[in-house]
Design a protein around this motif. Structure first.
Motif, PDB file in Angstrom:
ATOM      1  N   TYR A  92      29.876  -2.070 -29.005  1.00  0.00           N
ATOM      2  CA  TYR A  92      30.192  -1.946 -30.427  1.00  0.00           C
ATOM      3  C   TYR A  92      29.694  -0.613 -31.018  1.00  0.00           C
ATOM      4  O   TYR A  92      30.069  -0.255 -32.132  1.00  0.00           O
ATOM      5  CB  TYR A  92      29.673  -3.140 -31.233  1.00  0.00           C
ATOM      6  N   LEU A  93      28.890   0.120 -30.267  1.00  0.00           N
ATOM      7  CA  LEU A  93      28.401   1.418 -30.737  1.00  0.00           C
ATOM      8  C   LEU A  93      29.232   2.587 -30.185  1.00  0.00           C
ATOM      9  O   LEU A  93      28.914   3.745 -30.471  1.00  0.00           O
ATOM     10  CB  LEU A  93      26.932   1.593 -30.368  1.00  0.00           C
ATOM     11  N   LEU A  94      30.300   2.282 -29.440  1.00  0.00           N
ATOM     12  CA  LEU A  94      31.180   3.343 -28.951  1.00  0.00           C
ATOM     13  C   LEU A  94      31.729   4.148 -30.127  1.00  0.00           C
ATOM     14  O   LEU A  94      32.037   3.591 -31.184  1.00  0.00           O
ATOM     15  CB  LEU A  94      32.338   2.762 -28.145  1.00  0.00           C
ATOM     16  N   ASP A  95      31.824   5.423 -29.937  1.00  0.00           N
ATOM     17  CA  ASP A  95      32.313   6.392 -30.922  1.00  0.00           C
ATOM     18  C   ASP A  95      31.335   6.649 -32.063  1.00  0.00           C
ATOM     19  O   ASP A  95      31.659   7.339 -33.019  1.00  0.00           O
ATOM     20  CB  ASP A  95      33.692   6.018 -31.458  1.00  0.00           C
ATOM     21  N   LYS A  96      30.138   6.107 -31.974  1.00  0.00           N
ATOM     22  CA  LYS A  96      29.069   6.473 -32.910  1.00  0.00           C
ATOM     23  C   LYS A  96      28.358   7.700 -32.346  1.00  0.00           C
ATOM     24  O   LYS A  96      28.602   8.123 -31.221  1.00  0.00           O
ATOM     25  CB  LYS A  96      28.061   5.330 -33.061  1.00  0.00           C
ATOM     26  N   TYR A  97      27.452   8.232 -33.119  1.00  0.00           N
ATOM     27  CA  TYR A  97      26.611   9.351 -32.678  1.00  0.00           C
ATOM     28  C   TYR A  97      25.181   8.852 -32.625  1.00  0.00           C
ATOM     29  O   TYR A  97      24.688   8.264 -33.583  1.00  0.00           O
ATOM     30  CB  TYR A  97      26.731  10.534 -33.645  1.00  0.00           C
ATOM     31  N   VAL A  98      24.537   9.103 -31.503  1.00  0.00           N
ATOM     32  CA  VAL A  98      23.160   8.632 -31.332  1.00  0.00           C
ATOM     33  C   VAL A  98      22.207   9.816 -31.456  1.00  0.00           C
ATOM     34  O   VAL A  98      22.423  10.879 -30.881  1.00  0.00           O
ATOM     35  CB  VAL A  98      22.967   7.892 -29.997  1.00  0.00           C
ATOM     36  N   LEU A  99      21.176   9.608 -32.241  1.00  0.00           N
ATOM     37  CA  LEU A  99      20.090  10.568 -32.363  1.00  0.00           C
ATOM     38  C   LEU A  99      19.090  10.262 -31.256  1.00  0.00           C
ATOM     39  O   LEU A  99      18.664   9.107 -31.099  1.00  0.00           O
ATOM     40  CB  LEU A  99      19.434  10.444 -33.737  1.00  0.00           C
ATOM     41  N   ILE A 100      18.747  11.287 -30.483  1.00  0.00           N
ATOM     42  CA  ILE A 100      17.830  11.120 -29.357  1.00  0.00           C
ATOM     43  C   ILE A 100      16.645  12.060 -29.556  1.00  0.00           C
ATOM     44  O   ILE A 100      16.820  13.226 -29.914  1.00  0.00           O
ATOM     45  CB  ILE A 100      18.526  11.452 -28.020  1.00  0.00           C
ATOM     46  N   ARG A 101      15.466  11.531 -29.334  1.00  0.00           N
ATOM     47  CA  ARG A 101      14.244  12.336 -29.438  1.00  0.00           C
ATOM     48  C   ARG A 101      13.286  11.881 -28.354  1.00  0.00           C
ATOM     49  O   ARG A 101      13.060  10.667 -28.194  1.00  0.00           O
ATOM     50  CB  ARG A 101      13.615  12.184 -30.813  1.00  0.00           C
ATOM     51  N   GLU A 126      14.466   9.075 -26.069  1.00  0.00           N
ATOM     52  CA  GLU A 126      14.527   7.747 -26.680  1.00  0.00           C
ATOM     53  C   GLU A 126      15.679   7.728 -27.674  1.00  0.00           C
ATOM     54  O   GLU A 126      15.853   8.663 -28.461  1.00  0.00           O
ATOM     55  CB  GLU A 126      13.213   7.441 -27.396  1.00  0.00           C
ATOM     56  N   PHE A 127      16.477   6.655 -27.647  1.00  0.00           N
ATOM     57  CA  PHE A 127      17.530   6.478 -28.643  1.00  0.00           C
ATOM     58  C   PHE A 127      16.862   6.061 -29.953  1.00  0.00           C
ATOM     59  O   PHE A 127      16.193   5.032 -30.007  1.00  0.00           O
ATOM     60  CB  PHE A 127      18.539   5.416 -28.211  1.00  0.00           C
ATOM     61  N   ILE A 128      17.061   6.853 -30.993  1.00  0.00           N
ATOM     62  CA  ILE A 128      16.384   6.605 -32.261  1.00  0.00           C
ATOM     63  C   ILE A 128      17.250   5.795 -33.226  1.00  0.00           C
ATOM     64  O   ILE A 128      16.817   4.782 -33.757  1.00  0.00           O
ATOM     65  CB  ILE A 128      15.972   7.940 -32.930  1.00  0.00           C
ATOM     66  N   GLU A 129      18.484   6.280 -33.461  1.00  0.00           N
ATOM     67  CA  GLU A 129      19.356   5.671 -34.469  1.00  0.00           C
ATOM     68  C   GLU A 129      20.796   6.046 -34.165  1.00  0.00           C
ATOM     69  O   GLU A 129      21.050   7.080 -33.558  1.00  0.00           O
ATOM     70  CB  GLU A 129      18.948   6.179 -35.860  1.00  0.00           C
ATOM     71  N   TYR A 130      21.741   5.234 -34.628  1.00  0.00           N
ATOM     72  CA  TYR A 130      23.173   5.487 -34.444  1.00  0.00           C
ATOM     73  C   TYR A 130      23.814   5.772 -35.795  1.00  0.00           C
ATOM     74  O   TYR A 130      23.451   5.152 -36.800  1.00  0.00           O
ATOM     75  CB  TYR A 130      23.844   4.280 -33.788  1.00  0.00           C
ATOM     76  N   PHE A 131      24.775   6.693 -35.800  1.00  0.00           N
ATOM     77  CA  PHE A 131      25.417   7.133 -37.035  1.00  0.00           C
ATOM     78  C   PHE A 131      26.930   7.188 -36.859  1.00  0.00           C
ATOM     79  O   PHE A 131      27.429   7.362 -35.749  1.00  0.00           O
ATOM     80  CB  PHE A 131      24.904   8.525 -37.424  1.00  0.00           C
ATOM     81  N   ASP A 132      27.640   7.099 -37.982  1.00  0.00           N
ATOM     82  CA  ASP A 132      29.109   7.175 -37.952  1.00  0.00           C
ATOM     83  C   ASP A 132      29.609   8.594 -37.755  1.00  0.00           C
ATOM     84  O   ASP A 132      30.724   8.790 -37.273  1.00  0.00           O
ATOM     85  CB  ASP A 132      29.706   6.607 -39.240  1.00  0.00           C
ATOM     86  N   SER A 133      28.820   9.591 -38.138  1.00  0.00           N
ATOM     87  CA  SER A 133      29.260  10.985 -38.007  1.00  0.00           C
ATOM     88  C   SER A 133      28.112  11.856 -37.495  1.00  0.00           C
ATOM     89  O   SER A 133      26.937  11.535 -37.694  1.00  0.00           O
ATOM     90  CB  SER A 133      29.756  11.535 -39.345  1.00  0.00           C
ATOM     91  N   ILE A 134      28.490  12.957 -36.871  1.00  0.00           N
ATOM     92  CA  ILE A 134      27.484  13.902 -36.396  1.00  0.00           C
ATOM     93  C   ILE A 134      26.742  14.517 -37.583  1.00  0.00           C
ATOM     94  O   ILE A 134      25.542  14.765 -37.509  1.00  0.00           O
ATOM     95  CB  ILE A 134      28.107  14.982 -35.479  1.00  0.00           C
ATOM     96  N   ASP A 135      27.450  14.728 -38.686  1.00  0.00           N
ATOM     97  CA  ASP A 135      26.805  15.280 -39.883  1.00  0.00           C
ATOM     98  C   ASP A 135      25.686  14.370 -40.379  1.00  0.00           C
ATOM     99  O   ASP A 135      24.602  14.840 -40.711  1.00  0.00           O
ATOM    100  CB  ASP A 135      27.823  15.501 -41.001  1.00  0.00           C
ATOM    101  N   TYR A 162      19.962  13.404 -41.159  1.00  0.00           N
ATOM    102  CA  TYR A 162      18.816  12.506 -41.012  1.00  0.00           C
ATOM    103  C   TYR A 162      17.730  13.152 -40.158  1.00  0.00           C
ATOM    104  O   TYR A 162      16.551  13.158 -40.514  1.00  0.00           O
ATOM    105  CB  TYR A 162      19.289  11.184 -40.396  1.00  0.00           C
ATOM    106  N   ALA A 163      18.133  13.716 -39.018  1.00  0.00           N
ATOM    107  CA  ALA A 163      17.172  14.317 -38.089  1.00  0.00           C
ATOM    108  C   ALA A 163      16.444  15.499 -38.709  1.00  0.00           C
ATOM    109  O   ALA A 163      15.242  15.670 -38.499  1.00  0.00           O
ATOM    110  CB  ALA A 163      17.889  14.747 -36.811  1.00  0.00           C
ATOM    111  N   GLU A 195      11.130  17.862 -38.614  1.00  0.00           N
ATOM    112  CA  GLU A 195      11.133  19.263 -39.029  1.00  0.00           C
ATOM    113  C   GLU A 195      10.947  20.227 -37.862  1.00  0.00           C
ATOM    114  O   GLU A 195      11.284  21.399 -37.972  1.00  0.00           O
ATOM    115  CB  GLU A 195      10.060  19.496 -40.089  1.00  0.00           C
ATOM    116  N   ASP A 196      10.446  19.732 -36.732  1.00  0.00           N
ATOM    117  CA  ASP A 196      10.261  20.601 -35.567  1.00  0.00           C
ATOM    118  C   ASP A 196      11.580  20.848 -34.815  1.00  0.00           C
ATOM    119  O   ASP A 196      11.628  21.638 -33.875  1.00  0.00           O
ATOM    120  CB  ASP A 196       9.210  20.029 -34.613  1.00  0.00           C
ATOM    121  N   ASN A 197      12.655  20.164 -35.230  1.00  0.00           N
ATOM    122  CA  ASN A 197      13.982  20.303 -34.624  1.00  0.00           C
ATOM    123  C   ASN A 197      14.035  19.857 -33.164  1.00  0.00           C
ATOM    124  O   ASN A 197      14.949  20.234 -32.434  1.00  0.00           O
ATOM    125  CB  ASN A 197      14.514  21.734 -34.740  1.00  0.00           C
ATOM    126  N   LEU A 198      13.085  19.055 -32.740  1.00  0.00           N
ATOM    127  CA  LEU A 198      13.077  18.564 -31.360  1.00  0.00           C
ATOM    128  C   LEU A 198      13.802  17.220 -31.298  1.00  0.00           C
ATOM    129  O   LEU A 198      13.191  16.149 -31.351  1.00  0.00           O
ATOM    130  CB  LEU A 198      11.650  18.459 -30.828  1.00  0.00           C
TER     131      LEU A 198
END
Length: 85
Positions: A28-37, A40-49, A54-55, A60-63
């Motif tokens: 059900y998360l296919l075609d979402k964007y996952v934030l990884i840090r 580790e998978f942090i959160e899923y989003f509808d758009s890359i923007d 959010y990230a 702030e370290d951009n990692l």
């Protein structure tokens, strides 16, 4: 602020983690964007923007990196961190 090399290392590590773990992401998360840090998978989003906005606020370290969840993984690489800079 992290150096370009530190960011690239984070992106590379996260991409390898994503490739190894992507089959564990529910369909059900296919075609979402996952934030990884830190691999580790942090959160899923509808758009890359949305993921990058959010990230940028949270890390702030951009990692971090963002990856589209689908069957055709594309390494967004360093560019994924630079969108909406």
């Amino acid at each position: 602020m992290s150096t370009r090399e530190e960011i690239q290392k984070e992106v590379d590590n996260n991409y390898q983690f994503f490739l190894k773990e992507k089959d564990k992401i529910p369909n059900y998360l296919l075609d979402k964007y996952v934030l990884i840090r830190k691999e580790e998978f942090i959160e899923y989003f509808d758009s890359i923007d949305d993921a990058i906005k959010y990230a940028k606020i949270k890390y702030e370290d951009n990692l971090y990196s963002v990856q589209k969840v689908n069957d055709l993984p594309i390494n967004l690489g360093f560019m994924g961190n630079m969108l909406n800079a």
